[in-house]
Scaffold this active site. Sequence first.
Site, PDB file in Angstrom:
ATOM      1  N   GLU B  24      16.212  90.389  65.517  1.00 14.70           N
ATOM      2  CA  GLU B  24      15.914  91.120  66.752  1.00 14.70           C
ATOM      3  C   GLU B  24      15.715  90.129  67.905  1.00 14.70           C
ATOM      4  O   GLU B  24      14.746  89.378  67.901  1.00 14.70           O
ATOM      5  CB  GLU B  24      14.672  91.977  66.537  1.00 14.70           C
ATOM      6  CG  GLU B  24      14.897  93.056  65.483  1.00 14.70           C
ATOM      7  CD  GLU B  24      13.605  93.549  64.820  1.00 14.70           C
ATOM      8  OE1 GLU B  24      12.516  93.363  65.375  1.00 14.70           O
ATOM      9  OE2 GLU B  24      13.706  94.121  63.719  1.00 14.70           O
ATOM     10  N   GLU B  57      14.210  96.075  60.057  1.00 14.89           N
ATOM     11  CA  GLU B  57      13.920  94.918  59.206  1.00 14.89           C
ATOM     12  C   GLU B  57      14.526  95.043  57.814  1.00 14.89           C
ATOM     13  O   GLU B  57      14.968  94.050  57.224  1.00 14.89           O
ATOM     14  CB  GLU B  57      12.406  94.698  59.093  1.00 14.89           C
ATOM     15  CG  GLU B  57      11.757  94.141  60.358  1.00 14.89           C
ATOM     16  CD  GLU B  57      11.600  95.171  61.447  1.00 14.89           C
ATOM     17  OE1 GLU B  57      11.719  96.380  61.151  1.00 14.89           O
ATOM     18  OE2 GLU B  57      11.360  94.779  62.605  1.00 14.89           O
ATOM     19  N   PHE B  80       7.777  88.923  63.310  1.00 12.50           N
ATOM     20  CA  PHE B  80       6.421  88.481  62.984  1.00 12.50           C
ATOM     21  C   PHE B  80       6.148  88.728  61.509  1.00 12.50           C
ATOM     22  O   PHE B  80       6.636  89.711  60.929  1.00 12.50           O
ATOM     23  CB  PHE B  80       5.382  89.232  63.829  1.00 12.50           C
ATOM     24  CG  PHE B  80       5.350  88.789  65.261  1.00 12.50           C
ATOM     25  CD1 PHE B  80       4.573  87.714  65.662  1.00 12.50           C
ATOM     26  CD2 PHE B  80       6.119  89.434  66.218  1.00 12.50           C
ATOM     27  CE1 PHE B  80       4.550  87.289  66.979  1.00 12.50           C
ATOM     28  CE2 PHE B  80       6.116  89.023  67.544  1.00 12.50           C
ATOM     29  CZ  PHE B  80       5.323  87.948  67.923  1.00 12.50           C
ATOM     30  N   PHE B  83       5.681  92.170  59.904  1.00 13.78           N
ATOM     31  CA  PHE B  83       6.837  93.066  59.800  1.00 13.78           C
ATOM     32  C   PHE B  83       7.667  92.742  58.552  1.00 13.78           C
ATOM     33  O   PHE B  83       8.594  93.480  58.207  1.00 13.78           O
ATOM     34  CB  PHE B  83       7.718  93.013  61.049  1.00 13.78           C
ATOM     35  CG  PHE B  83       6.966  93.143  62.342  1.00 13.78           C
ATOM     36  CD1 PHE B  83       5.758  93.829  62.396  1.00 13.78           C
ATOM     37  CD2 PHE B  83       7.439  92.574  63.506  1.00 13.78           C
ATOM     38  CE1 PHE B  83       5.042  93.941  63.578  1.00 13.78           C
ATOM     39  CE2 PHE B  83       6.734  92.681  64.692  1.00 13.78           C
ATOM     40  CZ  PHE B  83       5.541  93.360  64.730  1.00 13.78           C
ATOM     41  N   HIS B 126       0.330  91.826  64.491  1.00 13.26           N
ATOM     42  CA  HIS B 126       1.255  90.723  64.771  1.00 13.26           C
ATOM     43  C   HIS B 126       0.809  89.441  64.071  1.00 13.26           C
ATOM     44  O   HIS B 126       1.634  88.588  63.766  1.00 13.26           O
ATOM     45  CB  HIS B 126       1.350  90.439  66.275  1.00 13.26           C
ATOM     46  CG  HIS B 126       2.229  91.397  67.004  1.00 13.26           C
ATOM     47  ND1 HIS B 126       1.878  92.689  67.256  1.00 13.26           N
ATOM     48  CD2 HIS B 126       3.467  91.247  67.529  1.00 13.26           C
ATOM     49  CE1 HIS B 126       2.857  93.292  67.923  1.00 13.26           C
ATOM     50  NE2 HIS B 126       3.832  92.446  68.088  1.00 13.26           N
TER      51      HIS B 126
HETATM   52  C1  LIG Z   1       8.529  96.675  62.850  1.00 16.40           C
HETATM   53  C2  LIG Z   1       8.577  95.957  64.135  1.00 16.40           C
HETATM   54  N1  LIG Z   1       9.658  95.201  64.417  1.00 16.40           N
HETATM   55  C3  LIG Z   1       9.706  94.535  65.582  1.00 16.40           C
HETATM   56  C4  LIG Z   1       8.699  94.626  66.489  1.00 16.40           C
HETATM   57  C5  LIG Z   1       8.774  93.887  67.803  1.00 16.40           C
HETATM   58  N2  LIG Z   1       8.996  94.867  68.874  1.00 16.40           N
HETATM   59  C6  LIG Z   1       7.970  95.390  69.556  1.00 16.40           C
HETATM   60  S1  LIG Z   1       8.447  96.577  70.607  1.00 16.40           S
HETATM   61  C7  LIG Z   1      10.061  96.385  70.195  1.00 16.40           C
HETATM   62  C8  LIG Z   1      11.107  97.222  70.844  1.00 16.40           C
HETATM   63  C9  LIG Z   1      10.866  98.641  70.585  1.00 16.40           C
HETATM   64  O1  LIG Z   1      11.706  99.411  71.379  1.00 16.40           O
HETATM   65  P1  LIG Z   1      11.488 100.951  71.508  1.00 16.40           P
HETATM   66  O2  LIG Z   1      11.141 101.548  70.197  1.00 16.40           O
HETATM   67  O3  LIG Z   1      12.682 101.481  72.201  1.00 16.40           O
HETATM   68  O4  LIG Z   1      10.211 101.123  72.418  1.00 16.40           O
HETATM   69  P2  LIG Z   1       9.972 100.583  73.895  1.00 16.40           P
HETATM   70  O5  LIG Z   1       9.414  99.218  73.750  1.00 16.40           O
HETATM   71  O6  LIG Z   1      11.261 100.599  74.615  1.00 16.40           O
HETATM   72  O7  LIG Z   1       8.973 101.501  74.480  1.00 16.40           O
HETATM   73  C10 LIG Z   1      10.196  95.414  69.218  1.00 16.40           C
HETATM   74  C11 LIG Z   1      11.466  95.013  68.627  1.00 16.40           C
HETATM   75  C12 LIG Z   1       7.586  95.412  66.138  1.00 16.40           C
HETATM   76  N3  LIG Z   1       6.517  95.515  66.956  1.00 16.40           N
HETATM   77  N4  LIG Z   1       7.559  96.075  64.971  1.00 16.40           N
END
Ligand SMILES: Cc1ncc(C[n+]2csc(CCOP(=O)(O)OP(=O)(O)O)c2C)c(N)n1
Lengths: 318, 320
Positions: B24, B57, B80, B83, B126
């Site tokens: 990611e 993931e 992290f 995850f 995290h």
């Molecule tokens: C399981 C997991 N993978 C990766 C992350 C890192 N991460 C945090 S927010 C995000 C993007 C999420 O996008 P979306 O669901 O569209 O929500 P938005 O942030 O746009 O509100 C990522 C990849 C995480 N917090 N949890």
Amino acid sequence: MEKPDRVKLLETMLLIRRFEEKLEDLSKEQGKLHGMMIVCTGQEAVAAGVSAALEPQDVIISNHRSHGHLIAKGAEPDLIMAEIYGKRTGYNKGKSGTLHIAAPEVNALCTTTVVGGGIPIAVGTAFAAQYEQKDFVTVCYFGNGATDEGSFHEALNLAALWSLPVIFVCENNVYSGAQRQEEHTRVKDLAHRAVAYGMASEVVDGNDVLKVYEATARARAKCLAGEGPILIECKTYRWGGHSTTDQQVYQPKEEIEQWKQRCPIEKLKKELLAAGILSETAWQQMNTKVNQLVDKSVQFAEESPWPDVTEALEDVFA
Amino acid sequence: MGEAVNQALREEMRRDEKVFIAGEGVGVGIHSNPKFPTFGLLEEFGPRRVKDTPVSEAAIAGLAVGASVMGLRPVVEIMFNPFFTIASDQIVNHAAKLRYLSGGKSKFPLVVRMKTGSGIGAGCQHSHNLEAWLAHCPGLKVVMPGTPADAKGLLKSAIRDDNPVIFIEDMILYFVPGQVPEGDYTIPLGVADIKKPGRDVTLVTWSKMLGTAFKAAAQLEQEGISVEIVDLRTLVPLDEEAILQSVTKTGRLVVLHEATRTGGFGGEIAAIVAEKAFSQLKAPIKRIAAPDIPVPYSKPLEEFYLPNEKTVIETIKAMI
Ligand SMILES: Cc1ncc(C[n+]2csc(CCOP(=O)(O)OP(=O)(O)O)c2C)c(N)n1
């Protein structure tokens, strides 16, 4: 369908906007806040519209971009701000911080920063309603990115199979981290994903608070009639970066500007002014009131005590 | 250390066409920062070899498993450490076991990189150091570098290794500078490093706690106590020899790690020394670890969570 109080809707959106703007300002002040901030500026209509259709007993499950959801559900800005500061008086005694604030007082029961993590939990809270024959629904908020997680698919399938009273609210703000929607999925309308599970769904203009309200109210009625669940996709836009540390190199300036033209707050304000429901004076008063609320929350947070370090050891088990 | 990881990735990708990275934001991320490990790799290697993935993931991990059995050398990133639980079915139930299940016929040369560590103010979803879980799974190698040079040398070896390797990077260390040898610099997995020789006590540690160990040792040195710092660098394979030799020399053992105490990897090291070098010990073994709580967010609480040099100094003084 009952008409919502549109002035109240406007005020809720304004409060969310000012709260988040304040956080962005504070995050620029060295040493004020611990860690990065994730705010929902531009997306206020989703939280405000959804919550206006809910009752106090309804449950919300939220994600990392939660401040708006919490405020709209009636959580107190003072306690949210104190939590973000890491103070003892915050909703979670400083243990959570910005990313996972739970406010059980207003049935904001679980907020998780694990993307997609809340979606199966919503199946559980909705199951509890069905099991105990209680009249409440669960709203589960998540982003467009979260619909790529396995948890989303498993949860939707199960919720549909058992006709659970849950409203899945996909807050599609175009981005998932640095990826645009078309870079993370071939699906155009994410609401369409519900089809795979035999679930009802709807696409809504997520910058039109009344549309969001109406869709949620319909969904809630269906859920209570045993015809749940439903997936509502609210199309909106994240004005800022993913978080306050995001340089937004991938986000076109013109796109941001275009969406700012479609500001959910401006839209409703204009409509209310034109309809004579709101006066310029009332709008100014609303701004003053909201600013005071936000300033008060900062003052409360700053004056609140830090937790004692030994409190770190508490609350692991019930 | 972020730049060192970047160098290792870049060099291995140049060296071997089979190496690709996925995860990611590994190509276009929200942070455009040269101190971050995948900075600039998309520009150099293009989207065929630098794959930005959806937030998925389980699929990322499965991608690594499947691609590796076909002879590619995936280096995937789970953003992290917490995850990893979502990726864990593919890694724990599959990557770690499929070679064994094939009777040694197949191999799975993959690397899973992930960030870890408290101190970033992001809270417990995290920050959660899970290395002991991973070390508990036969079939996985577990690497946790504490310096930029080690990060480079170990990651290059991990990529060339024919087994699944979990490579855990403390995020705070990304911003800690250090010398990194140029060129094809590799460090074999499973060789600990005596970061500082000493006479009176063996301090076994890894990752971010190495810095804490150095600070404590410097202060103790002024008081006439000589600390030998053993940086494990890899938990699996474990360099038992280095630990036992050091304890035989000093007669005392302290294990220092950031992860929580119960079930932490410190217990394993204590057990090995108790089994194999008990007669050399002049004092009971001590473990210094985080308390058994999730990482709290609030700044003073998060600082309280992290073991500090004061505790190390007091513990060692009390032993001597
Ligand atoms: C399981 C997991 N993978 C990766 C992350 C890192 N991460 C945090 S927010 C995000 C993007 C999420 O996008 P979306 O669901 O569209 O929500 P938005 O942030 O746009 O509100 C990522 C990849 C995480 N917090 N949890």
